[in-house]
Write a protein that holds these residues in place. Structure first.
Motif, PDB file in Angstrom:
ATOM      1  N   THR A  48     -26.374  27.431  10.835  1.00 34.09           N
ATOM      2  CA  THR A  48     -27.485  27.061  11.706  1.00 34.09           C
ATOM      3  C   THR A  48     -27.060  26.959  13.169  1.00 34.09           C
ATOM      4  N   ILE A  49     -26.020  26.189  13.441  1.00 33.64           N
ATOM      5  CA  ILE A  49     -25.640  25.921  14.827  1.00 33.64           C
ATOM      6  C   ILE A  49     -24.168  26.245  15.059  1.00 33.64           C
ATOM      7  N   THR A  71     -23.861  14.700  13.637  1.00 35.54           N
ATOM      8  CA  THR A  71     -24.464  15.950  13.166  1.00 35.54           C
ATOM      9  C   THR A  71     -24.455  15.932  11.645  1.00 35.54           C
ATOM     10  N   GLN A  72     -25.623  15.685  11.097  1.00 34.97           N
ATOM     11  CA  GLN A  72     -25.746  15.576   9.645  1.00 34.97           C
ATOM     12  C   GLN A  72     -26.864  16.483   9.160  1.00 34.97           C
ATOM     13  N   ASP A  73     -26.771  16.884   7.935  1.00 35.29           N
ATOM     14  CA  ASP A  73     -27.783  17.732   7.301  1.00 35.29           C
ATOM     15  C   ASP A  73     -27.988  19.056   8.023  1.00 35.29           C
ATOM     16  N   LEU A  74     -26.958  19.525   8.704  1.00 33.08           N
ATOM     17  CA  LEU A  74     -26.994  20.826   9.360  1.00 33.08           C
ATOM     18  C   LEU A  74     -25.718  21.579   9.022  1.00 33.08           C
ATOM     19  N   GLU A  75     -25.866  22.861   8.871  1.00 30.13           N
ATOM     20  CA  GLU A  75     -24.687  23.698   8.708  1.00 30.13           C
ATOM     21  C   GLU A  75     -24.251  24.121  10.108  1.00 30.13           C
ATOM     22  N   PHE A  76     -23.037  23.719  10.501  1.00 29.36           N
ATOM     23  CA  PHE A  76     -22.597  24.013  11.859  1.00 29.36           C
ATOM     24  C   PHE A  76     -21.120  24.375  11.896  1.00 29.36           C
ATOM     25  N   GLY A 132     -23.639  31.181  14.251  1.00 26.35           N
ATOM     26  CA  GLY A 132     -24.837  30.361  14.123  1.00 26.35           C
ATOM     27  C   GLY A 132     -26.102  31.049  14.612  1.00 26.35           C
TER      28      GLY A 132
END
Length: 82
Positions: free
Chosen positions: A2-3, A27-32, A80
């Motif tokens: 994602t990021i 930064t939680q619940d994100l694929e980074f 990302g």
């Protein structure tokens, strides 16, 4: 992915440490992914990143290429969406 986060660094070890700590804490619940492009720091910044943040993709430049060039290096390999 994602990021992608690209950080350009030159002799700012403590600021870099705080920045990375904040990223991983909030930064939680994100694929980074995180890239640190180091412009030949002499203050131990690259060693600190390698030791304390093994998930960070560290790119070490042999000389200070400047902020824009550092960002371009990180962006070229980022995966990302954002």
């Amino acid at each position: 992915m994602t990021i992608s986060i690209v950080i350009v660094s030159w002799n700012v070890r403590e600021f870099l440490r705080k920045c990375l700590c904040s990223i991983y804490e909030f930064t939680q619940d994100l694929e980074f992914e995180v890239f640190v492009v180091d412009n030949n720091s002499s203050d131990g910044s690259p060693e600190t990143v390698e030791k304390e943040y093994p998930r960070v993709k560290l790119i070490g430049n042999k000389k200070n290429l400047g902020f824009s060039a550092g960002n371009n290096i990180g962006i070229k390999i980022a995966c990302g969406k954002f």
